[in-house]
Design an enzyme around this catalytic site. Sequence first.
Site, short mmCIF file in Angstrom:
data_model
loop_
_atom_site.label_atom_id
_atom_site.label_comp_id
_atom_site.label_asym_id
_atom_site.label_seq_id
_atom_site.Cartn_x
_atom_site.Cartn_y
_atom_site.Cartn_z
N LYS A 16 -2.33 -10.09 10.86
CA LYS A 16 -2.82 -9.94 12.31
C LYS A 16 -3.42 -11.18 12.97
O LYS A 16 -4.50 -11.40 12.44
CB LYS A 16 -3.08 -8.48 12.86
CG LYS A 16 -2.20 -7.36 12.58
CD LYS A 16 -2.77 -6.11 13.29
CE LYS A 16 -1.92 -4.72 12.78
NZ LYS A 16 -0.98 -4.21 13.98
N LYS A 33 -2.81 9.90 14.64
CA LYS A 33 -1.60 9.92 14.97
C LYS A 33 -1.38 10.85 16.46
O LYS A 33 -2.31 11.58 16.74
CB LYS A 33 -0.35 10.53 14.09
CG LYS A 33 -0.57 9.86 12.67
CD LYS A 33 0.70 8.98 12.70
CE LYS A 33 0.77 8.10 11.24
NZ LYS A 33 1.18 6.87 11.48
N LYS A 79 -1.83 4.19 22.41
CA LYS A 79 -1.70 2.97 21.30
C LYS A 79 -2.57 2.02 21.53
O LYS A 79 -2.44 1.11 22.39
CB LYS A 79 -0.36 2.31 21.15
CG LYS A 79 -0.07 1.30 20.37
CD LYS A 79 0.02 1.79 18.74
CE LYS A 79 0.18 0.52 17.87
NZ LYS A 79 -0.01 0.89 16.59
N ASP A 104 -3.91 6.68 4.42
CA ASP A 104 -2.68 6.04 5.31
C ASP A 104 -3.50 4.93 5.83
O ASP A 104 -3.04 3.58 5.93
CB ASP A 104 -1.99 6.76 6.15
CG ASP A 104 -0.72 6.12 6.77
OD1 ASP A 104 -0.32 5.41 5.99
OD2 ASP A 104 -0.50 6.13 7.82
N HIS A 144 -6.55 -0.35 6.15
CA HIS A 144 -6.83 -1.16 7.42
C HIS A 144 -8.20 -1.21 7.77
O HIS A 144 -8.89 -1.92 8.26
CB HIS A 144 -5.77 -0.59 8.27
CG HIS A 144 -4.26 -0.73 7.75
ND1 HIS A 144 -3.70 -1.59 6.89
CD2 HIS A 144 -3.43 0.42 8.16
CE1 HIS A 144 -2.57 -1.17 6.79
NE2 HIS A 144 -2.27 -0.09 7.30
N LYS A 198 0.81 -1.33 0.06
CA LYS A 198 -0.16 0.06 -0.12
C LYS A 198 0.85 1.22 0.09
O LYS A 198 2.10 0.82 0.24
CB LYS A 198 -0.86 -0.08 1.40
CG LYS A 198 -0.16 0.31 2.63
CD LYS A 198 -1.17 0.53 3.53
CE LYS A 198 -1.24 1.90 4.02
NZ LYS A 198 -0.16 2.51 4.83
N HIS A 233 -1.06 -5.20 6.18
CA HIS A 233 -0.77 -5.94 7.19
C HIS A 233 -1.58 -6.23 8.02
O HIS A 233 -1.49 -7.19 8.85
CB HIS A 233 0.73 -5.46 7.66
CG HIS A 233 0.63 -4.30 8.74
ND1 HIS A 233 0.32 -2.86 7.94
CD2 HIS A 233 0.64 -4.21 9.80
CE1 HIS A 233 0.29 -2.16 9.01
NE2 HIS A 233 0.30 -2.59 10.12
C1 BG6 Z 1 0.82 1.59 8.31
C2 BG6 Z 1 0.65 3.09 8.12
O1 BG6 Z 1 0.26 1.07 7.27
O2 BG6 Z 1 0.20 1.34 9.58
C3 BG6 Z 1 1.44 4.00 9.25
O3 BG6 Z 1 1.35 3.62 7.15
C4 BG6 Z 1 0.60 3.27 10.69
O4 BG6 Z 1 1.26 5.34 9.31
C5 BG6 Z 1 0.83 1.77 10.92
O5 BG6 Z 1 1.76 3.74 11.71
C6 BG6 Z 1 0.20 1.13 11.78
O6 BG6 Z 1 0.32 -0.20 11.88
P1 BG6 Z 1 0.28 -1.06 13.31
O7 BG6 Z 1 0.30 -2.35 12.98
O8 BG6 Z 1 1.22 -0.20 14.20
O9 BG6 Z 1 -1.36 -0.44 13.98
#
Ligand code: BG6
Length: 541
Positions: free
Chosen positions: A215, A373, A378, A268, A273, A181, A211
């Site tokens: 998970k 962000k 997190k 992004d 996602h 991506k 990705h």
């Molecule tokens: C990525 C984005 O695809 O996913 C990033 O480009 C982001 O900006 C990341 O930080 C988040 O992935 P995860 O697995 O940490 O939630």
Amino acid sequence: MTDSSTELKFAPEALSLAPQTFMQQVKETSTFVIFGASGDLTHRKLIPALYNLACAKMLPESFHVVGFAVTPMDDERFREEMRKAVQQSKEATDFRESVWNEFAQGLHYITADFEAPEGYENLKSLLKEIKKEHNVPDNRLYYLAIPPSFCRLVVEKLGAHDLVTPTARQGEGWTRIIVEKPFGRDLDSAQELNTHIHKVFQEEQIYRIDHYLGKETVQNLMAFRFANSIIEPIWNFRYVDHIQITAAETLGVEHRGIYYEEAGCLRDMFQNHLLQLLAIIGMDPPVRYGGMSVRDRKADVLRAIVPINPESLAEMAVRGQYGAGVFEGVSVPGYREEVGVHPKSNVETFVALKLFIDNWRWSEVPFYLRSGKRMHTKVTEIVIQFKRVPHMFFQLSQDDVMEPNQMIIRIAPDEGISLRFGAKVPGPSMRLRPVQMNFSYAETFNVQPTTAYETLLLDAMEGDATLFNRNDAVELAWEVLEPMLEIWSATRPFHPFPNYAAGTWGPNAADLLMQKDGRSWRNPPNAPLLSRVNLENGNSL
Ligand code: BG6
């Protein structure tokens, strides 16, 4: 604020299984070619994931990796760089010299300009040499770890230099391509890219990676929904009040300011996602677990999303950008102060969005999605909030707290599933309070889930595309976001940016988006999922 709810734990059978037990060595050997091998993704994700697979003995026999990039390096230097990458990676298994040495022997590097023919001809010779010397089949897995602007070019060159074996000549070895991506930057460019790639590769050879789909908990979502008879009957508009999907990050844009200025949060995180999570939460049962069936059902969901009406965009979506703030006691800069970012940038680093899925299952059930962000915590999680009982006949006192049933599917960190329900407080009178049942991946299986890349790379080597995006899903996702992309790029934000401080849960408008519907976000505290239920932030009944 009341104190936290009682936690009721499952008594899981503690299965002390090593990760190897879950995955098997890939039978068929292939050569893995990374375009963009000197870049960030190769260092941070791809090589550490391959090394992890090597440690777990899951890579096929005689496995070779060819790095292809502009930065001048020879094989030795590449191996050295990759060794450092693995040693520095937080995601790599502890460094083992013997495993590394064996793995590193299969690492090669080609210094090449993506435009010039020499690199591709060198690649062809090297692939032939590997085939001959190691007596391996001519199977190639190409990985495009390059900026989107180079994808077309590399694909075209691979075709022109006869580096792609057509599926019709499978007997001569297969060729597959993994595309990172962002896949395009809007609907038109994604369609164009698909058309272009299809000139060289058939759809079944193309693995568009997201990705999130690799998970462990995201895959478990399908198992949870479709392998348990008690879940499906309540997974619809009759029982579900609303669904929240949150992907909150505490980091800023780090060293990716230039990329992020072009992308923003919608491109992004949402186009891929978040909409993928929504598709898995919302899909109907597939006929079987396999590429075609699962991807058909996911596409159905994306197709059924009610198009965003540009006139009511402000009621459905909120954009934000972080300003300077404090995170864990340390002052952090605002987005506009980050390297590579324009000092007056209006690029969004936060989005909250309300969507509806226009089908039988989800009629009138709102899906609230948010990502940002530099947020407070997190966390990536899905909250399924159920409707209240139709008639609450208990005589509850002011002190009783009754909250709606909530199922929390925690994708990261602290992967697991938790169910909140009401229970009687022990004692002579009828008093109620929420309790929690928890399932924790780490506790139950006694392993930390793998990073998503291991799973996805293995799947691509084995030709299983279930967890990869098909062209229709990518285009449908762009279609959903297109009105927002157009309007937001042409207008200034209603509340001037920055509109949320780093270290918070985003702009107030995002809270209002839910509050006006009588609902609120679950803003989990810093503590792990399994130790508390959040009763703050107006989440109570
Ligand atoms: C990525 C984005 O695809 O996913 C990033 O480009 C982001 O900006 C990341 O930080 C988040 O992935 P995860 O697995 O940490 O939630």
